[in-house]
Design an enzyme around this catalytic site. Structure first.
Site, PDB file in Angstrom:
ATOM      1  N   ASN A  16     -56.264  -8.414  53.041  1.00  0.00           N
ATOM      2  CA  ASN A  16     -57.108  -7.450  54.079  1.00  0.00           C
ATOM      3  C   ASN A  16     -58.090  -6.464  53.012  1.00  0.00           C
ATOM      4  O   ASN A  16     -57.700  -6.341  52.654  1.00  0.00           O
ATOM      5  CB  ASN A  16     -55.566  -7.166  54.303  1.00  0.00           C
ATOM      6  CG  ASN A  16     -56.509  -5.851  54.911  1.00  0.00           C
ATOM      7  OD1 ASN A  16     -57.071  -6.045  55.988  1.00  0.00           O
ATOM      8  ND2 ASN A  16     -55.377  -4.583  55.479  1.00  0.00           N
ATOM      9  N   TRP A  17     -59.264  -6.981  53.277  1.00  0.00           N
ATOM     10  CA  TRP A  17     -59.753  -6.305  52.845  1.00  0.00           C
ATOM     11  C   TRP A  17     -60.466  -4.950  53.137  1.00  0.00           C
ATOM     12  O   TRP A  17     -61.420  -4.643  52.953  1.00  0.00           O
ATOM     13  CB  TRP A  17     -61.353  -7.610  52.912  1.00  0.00           C
ATOM     14  CG  TRP A  17     -61.290  -8.251  51.407  1.00  0.00           C
ATOM     15  CD1 TRP A  17     -60.473  -8.527  50.559  1.00  0.00           C
ATOM     16  CD2 TRP A  17     -62.515  -9.565  52.440  1.00  0.00           C
ATOM     17  NE1 TRP A  17     -60.689 -10.400  50.571  1.00  0.00           N
ATOM     18  CE2 TRP A  17     -61.205 -10.230  51.018  1.00  0.00           C
ATOM     19  CE3 TRP A  17     -63.362 -10.212  52.355  1.00  0.00           C
ATOM     20  CZ2 TRP A  17     -62.446 -11.638  50.236  1.00  0.00           C
ATOM     21  CZ3 TRP A  17     -64.085 -11.552  51.983  1.00  0.00           C
ATOM     22  CH2 TRP A  17     -63.981 -11.635  51.304  1.00  0.00           C
ATOM     23  N   LYS A  18     -59.978  -4.790  54.407  1.00  0.00           N
ATOM     24  CA  LYS A  18     -60.342  -3.725  55.094  1.00  0.00           C
ATOM     25  C   LYS A  18     -61.314  -2.981  55.119  1.00  0.00           C
ATOM     26  O   LYS A  18     -62.473  -3.932  55.567  1.00  0.00           O
ATOM     27  CB  LYS A  18     -59.344  -1.879  54.262  1.00  0.00           C
ATOM     28  CG  LYS A  18     -57.758  -2.972  53.644  1.00  0.00           C
ATOM     29  CD  LYS A  18     -57.016  -1.700  53.655  1.00  0.00           C
ATOM     30  CE  LYS A  18     -55.508  -2.182  53.170  1.00  0.00           C
ATOM     31  NZ  LYS A  18     -54.691  -1.058  52.812  1.00  0.00           N
ATOM     32  N   HIS A 103     -51.368  -2.471  62.090  1.00  0.00           N
ATOM     33  CA  HIS A 103     -51.816  -2.027  61.095  1.00  0.00           C
ATOM     34  C   HIS A 103     -51.732  -0.208  61.106  1.00  0.00           C
ATOM     35  O   HIS A 103     -52.012   0.276  61.891  1.00  0.00           O
ATOM     36  CB  HIS A 103     -52.815  -2.448  60.390  1.00  0.00           C
ATOM     37  CG  HIS A 103     -53.166  -2.460  58.332  1.00  0.00           C
ATOM     38  ND1 HIS A 103     -53.513  -0.956  58.125  1.00  0.00           N
ATOM     39  CD2 HIS A 103     -52.835  -3.627  57.814  1.00  0.00           C
ATOM     40  CE1 HIS A 103     -53.254  -1.201  56.774  1.00  0.00           C
ATOM     41  NE2 HIS A 103     -53.127  -1.949  56.783  1.00  0.00           N
ATOM     42  N   GLU A 105     -52.779   1.329  59.207  1.00  0.00           N
ATOM     43  CA  GLU A 105     -54.018   2.536  59.133  1.00  0.00           C
ATOM     44  C   GLU A 105     -54.473   2.826  60.407  1.00  0.00           C
ATOM     45  O   GLU A 105     -54.636   4.251  60.525  1.00  0.00           O
ATOM     46  CB  GLU A 105     -54.990   2.066  58.378  1.00  0.00           C
ATOM     47  CG  GLU A 105     -54.781   2.308  56.268  1.00  0.00           C
ATOM     48  CD  GLU A 105     -55.185   1.401  55.726  1.00  0.00           C
ATOM     49  OE1 GLU A 105     -55.874   0.337  56.358  1.00  0.00           O
ATOM     50  OE2 GLU A 105     -54.231   0.758  54.582  1.00  0.00           O
ATOM     51  N   GLU A 175     -44.489  -3.067  56.408  1.00  0.00           N
ATOM     52  CA  GLU A 175     -45.228  -2.711  55.739  1.00  0.00           C
ATOM     53  C   GLU A 175     -45.110  -1.270  55.141  1.00  0.00           C
ATOM     54  O   GLU A 175     -44.903  -0.743  55.980  1.00  0.00           O
ATOM     55  CB  GLU A 175     -46.556  -3.067  55.727  1.00  0.00           C
ATOM     56  CG  GLU A 175     -47.419  -4.200  56.400  1.00  0.00           C
ATOM     57  CD  GLU A 175     -48.941  -4.308  55.596  1.00  0.00           C
ATOM     58  OE1 GLU A 175     -48.998  -4.119  54.546  1.00  0.00           O
ATOM     59  OE2 GLU A 175     -49.490  -3.660  55.750  1.00  0.00           O
ATOM     60  N   GLY A 181     -51.137   0.378  49.591  1.00  0.00           N
ATOM     61  CA  GLY A 181     -52.128   1.835  48.453  1.00  0.00           C
ATOM     62  C   GLY A 181     -52.122   1.932  47.904  1.00  0.00           C
ATOM     63  O   GLY A 181     -52.844   3.313  46.568  1.00  0.00           O
ATOM     64  N   SER A 221     -49.208  -2.609  48.364  1.00  0.00           N
ATOM     65  CA  SER A 221     -49.253  -2.010  46.751  1.00  0.00           C
ATOM     66  C   SER A 221     -48.712  -4.281  45.584  1.00  0.00           C
ATOM     67  O   SER A 221     -47.753  -4.251  44.734  1.00  0.00           O
ATOM     68  CB  SER A 221     -48.088  -1.841  46.115  1.00  0.00           C
ATOM     69  OG  SER A 221     -49.022  -0.194  46.571  1.00  0.00           O
ATOM     70  N   GLY A 242     -53.933  -6.231  50.256  1.00  0.00           N
ATOM     71  CA  GLY A 242     -54.833  -4.824  50.642  1.00  0.00           C
ATOM     72  C   GLY A 242     -55.587  -5.406  48.678  1.00  0.00           C
ATOM     73  O   GLY A 242     -56.255  -6.155  48.774  1.00  0.00           O
ATOM     74  N   GLY A 243     -55.665  -4.140  48.419  1.00  0.00           N
ATOM     75  CA  GLY A 243     -56.160  -3.697  46.748  1.00  0.00           C
ATOM     76  C   GLY A 243     -56.701  -4.688  46.161  1.00  0.00           C
ATOM     77  O   GLY A 243     -57.768  -5.303  45.673  1.00  0.00           O
TER      78      GLY A 243
HETATM   79  C1  PEP Z   1     -52.481  -3.822  53.100  1.00  0.00           C
HETATM   80  O1  PEP Z   1     -53.099  -2.463  53.958  1.00  0.00           O
HETATM   81  O2  PEP Z   1     -52.333  -4.372  54.357  1.00  0.00           O
HETATM   82  C2  PEP Z   1     -51.773  -3.450  52.338  1.00  0.00           C
HETATM   83  C3  PEP Z   1     -50.747  -3.921  51.738  1.00  0.00           C
HETATM   84  O3  PEP Z   1     -52.477  -2.957  50.737  1.00  0.00           O
HETATM   85  P1  PEP Z   1     -52.088  -3.268  49.524  1.00  0.00           P
HETATM   86  O4  PEP Z   1     -51.712  -4.194  49.033  1.00  0.00           O
HETATM   87  O5  PEP Z   1     -53.337  -1.774  48.946  1.00  0.00           O
HETATM   88  O6  PEP Z   1     -51.328  -2.022  49.586  1.00  0.00           O
END
Ligand code: PEP
Length: 270
Positions: A16-18, A103, A105, A175, A181, A221, A242-243
Site C-alpha cells: 500500500n503506497w498510500k 482503510h 486512514e 490492521e 505506521g 508495521s 505500508g512503509g
Molecule cells: C497500512 O497502512 O495499511 C500499513 C500496513 O502501513 P504500515 O505498514 O506503514 O504500518
C-alpha cells in the site's frame, strides 16, 4: 499464479503506497520490485497498490508479470455525478484486480463509515474486483476490552449482503489502527488471535467452502525483521505492507520470506 489445491496454501503480500510517491517514482519502484519478486509465483500473490494517478503507469509496468495491480479505494456507484470519485469500471480498465476498502486512514480522515464501506465492498464484488477490506481496533478500544467486538462488528457491517459467486475471493486485512505506521507491529500471536475471531465471523457469514475464499491478512508495521514471526501462523494468510513496501530491499525480504514459507508448506503436502 498457479491455483493451489485443497491442502496447498496461498499467501498474499500487498503493498500500500498510500499518497507517498509521484507517478514517475511509482513507476520506478514498481519496476524495481518486479525485478526482485519476478520468480516468486507458486502460491504467492504480490499486489501493488499505487495512488489512482499512478495506476496506469504502474499497470503497464506490471502487465505480463507475476505481480497484480490494486487500487487504494473506489466509489460505490457505478457511474454518475460524483465529482472526484473513481469507479470500479475505471479501475478495471486500468488493470486493477484488487481494491483496498475501508482503510483506517480513510475512516479517520475522510469520515468513512461502516455503511459507506459496505456499499464499496458490494460494488467491488459486483464488478469483479477483489476487495481488501481493512478492519481493526483503536488503542482506546483495545484498552477498554472492545477489540474483538469492534473487529467482528466491522467485518459483519462491511460484508452485509455480500455473496461470493463463482471463484470470487475477498480479503480481510486485520490492521490494529494504533500500530499502523509506528514501526511497532503487534506480536504475531496477538494478531493470530484476532484472525481467529474474524475466521469465526466469516464461517458464520458464508457457508463452506465459500468461506475458504475469504482470506485474512495482517497489516501494521510489517517489515523485513518481523515478517518471519507472521509467516509461522497458519491463520495469517499474508500481509498488507505500508512503509516497508516503499523500500525495495525490505519489500523483497518480506515477499521472499513469505514465499519460502509457502514453498516449505506446499512441498510437504505433495
Ligand atoms: C497500512 O497502512 O495499511 C500499513 C500496513 O502501513 P504500515 O505498514 O506503514 O504500518
Amino acid at each position: 499464479m498457479k491455483n493451489p489445491g485443497r491442502n496447498l496454501i496461498k499467501r498474499y503480500v500487498i503493498a500500500n503506497w498510500k499518497m507517498q510517491l509521484s507517478v514517475a517514482e511509482s513507476e520506478t519502484l514498481a519496476l524495481d520490485e518486479l525485478a526482485s519478486c519476478g520468480e516468486m509465483n507458486e502460491g504467492l500473490e504480490v499486489v501493488i497498490c499505487p495512488s489512482f494517478t499512478a495506476l496506469e503507469r504502474v499497470g503497464k509496468a506490471v502487465k505480463g508479470s507475476l505481480c497484480a495491480l490494486g487500487a487504494q479505494d473506489l466509489f460505490w456507484e457505478a457511474k454518475g455525478q460524483y465529482t472526484g470519485e473513481v469507479s470500479a469500471a475505471t479501475l478495471k480498465e486500468l488493470g486493477a484486480k484488487y481494491v483496498i476498502v475501508g482503510h483506517s486512514e480513510r475512516r479517520q480522515h475522510l469520515g468513512e463509515t461502516d455503511l459507506m464501506i459496505n456499499k464499496k465492498v458490494l460494488q467491488a464484488v459486483k464488478s469483479g474486483l477483489v476487495p481488501i477490506v481493512c478492519v481493526g481496533e483503536t488503542k482506546e478500544e483495545r484498552r477498554t476490552g472492545k477489540r474483538d467486538a469492534v473487529v467482528e462488528r466491522q467485518v459483519r457491517a462491511a460484508l452485509q449482503g455480500v455473496k461470493l459467486v463463482g471463484s470470487q475471493e475477498l480479503l480481510i486485512a486485520y490492521e490494529p489502527v494504533w500500530v499502523i505506521g509506528t514501526g511497532q507491529a503487534v506480536d504475531p500471536e496477538d494478531a493470530a488471535r484476532s484472525h481467529m475471531v474474524i475466521r469465526e465471523t466469516l464461517r458464520d457469514l458464508f457457508p463452506e467452502p465459500v468461506a475458504q475464499r475469504a482470506h485474512i491478512i495482517y497489516g501494521g508495521s510489517v517489515d523485513s525483521k518481523n515478517i518471519d514471526g507472521f509467516v509461522r501462523f497458519p491463520e495469517i494468510e499474508g500481509v498488507l505492507v505500508g512503509g516497508a513496501s516503499l523500500k525495495p530491499r525490505e519489500f523483497l525480504r518480506i515477499a521472499s520470506v513469505t514465499w519460502q514459507a509457502v514453498i516449505k508448506h506446499n512441498i510437504s503436502k505433495r
